[in-house]
Design a protein around this motif. Structure first.
Motif: not given
Length: 300
Positions: A162-172, A298-300
């Motif tokens: 749940v604390d994943g971040l999105c890798q460019h170019p993706f946005v949450l 998927d978030p990173i």
């Protein structure tokens, strides 16, 4: 640098990368995993169970994640002997190509697939077109085997932390990492474009998350988009690109005051779009039409 300082830095690094799994899920390697042991389900039922619990059947594209999940389910439960757990991998009946639910090709051969049960020592998959879904189980030492999709196994569900971040170019956007491709493509080309940036066409199978995505699209100002659903494999059976069956009717599908509820034009319009004419509700369209593209990763 003092040893105590090094220890503190290591603790900070470990805390930063540790997965924070939602309720009902456990940390298993880099994934959050939930196992259902309440009974045997078909592949479709298992995929639906996972989406209802905000996850998906697991995608295991590398040795580390494969080993982590296989060891997790291999916990000595004798009740599951000769049974196993579904994975998010299927054999396309039209293409005869094994794919993970995110569109990536399934890695074949060792060390992933089991030996065939026959005498020729061939490697699974060995069921031809009659066994199009993948599972791992005790009978094969938790290596991958193919199985009939209407047969039954247990679901094991996976979701990002749940604390994943999105890798460019993706946005949450809500709980999903989303990227819009502003150029127009056909539906098959759209999947390719998403693959080029490390994702696939978006799957929107949760009503609250769908609402967040629809609001985000309204802010972008484009009229229509491809998303990850079609009934190309079997006419009238709408599925997401991860293989899970799609919920029909309200609240997702568009309804016209002058015509039937979408999807319409069966046998002709086999790909799924979101169109501002329908307030970004689902509608069927010709797969050769040109639309902008919504990708998910998927978030990173």
């Amino acid at each position: 640098m003092f040893p105590s300082t090094i220890i503190c830095l290591l603790l900070l690094i470990i805390g930063a990368v540790a997965a924070d799994c939602p309720e009902g899920y456990e940390v298993v390697g880099s994934k959050c995993i939930h196992r259902y042991t309440g009974g045997y389900l078909t592949y479709d039922e298992a995929a639906t169970y996972c989406t209802q619990h905000f996850g998906r059947l697991p995608v295991l594209k590398d040795c580390a994640s494969f080993t982590d999940v296989a060891n997790y389910v291999n916990d000595g439960y004798t009740i599951n002997y000769n049974k196993g757990y579904w994975l998010g991998a299927t054999n396309g009946t039209l293409t005869n190509v094994w794919q993970w639910s995110d569109g990536a090709a399934v890695q074949m051969g060792g060390p992933y697939w089991a030996l065939n049960a026959g005498d020729n020592l061939a490697t699974e998959p060995g069921g031809g077109t009659s066994q199009n879904c993948a599972y791992i189980g005790d009978v094969s030492g938790y290596l991958i085997r193919d199985y009939g999709c209407d047969d039954t196994d247990f679901p094991v569900c996976s979701r990002p932390s749940v604390d994943g971040l999105c890798q460019h170019p993706f946005v949450l956007v809500g709980t999903q990492c989303v990227h819009i491709v502003p150029a127009e493509y056909t539906w098959p080309e759209a999947r390719t474009q998403c693959g080029l940036v490390g994702g696939d066409l978006i799957v929107v199978d949760d009503c609250d998350q769908y609402h967040k995505v629809a609001l985000y699209l309204d802010e972008q100002g484009y009229p229509d988009y491809w998303i990850g659903g079609s009934d190309e494999a079997v006419e009238g059976q709408w599925r997401w690109v991860d293989g899970s069956p799609m919920t029909m009717g309200l609240p997702y599908w568009a309804t016209s005051t002058e015509g039937p509820q979408e999807p319409d034009n069966p046998g002709k319009q086999n790909c799924l779009e979101l169109n501002c004419a329908w307030m970004y509700r689902f509608s069927s369209a010709w797969c050769s039409d040109l639309r902008r593209v919504i990708c998910e990763a998927d978030p990173i």
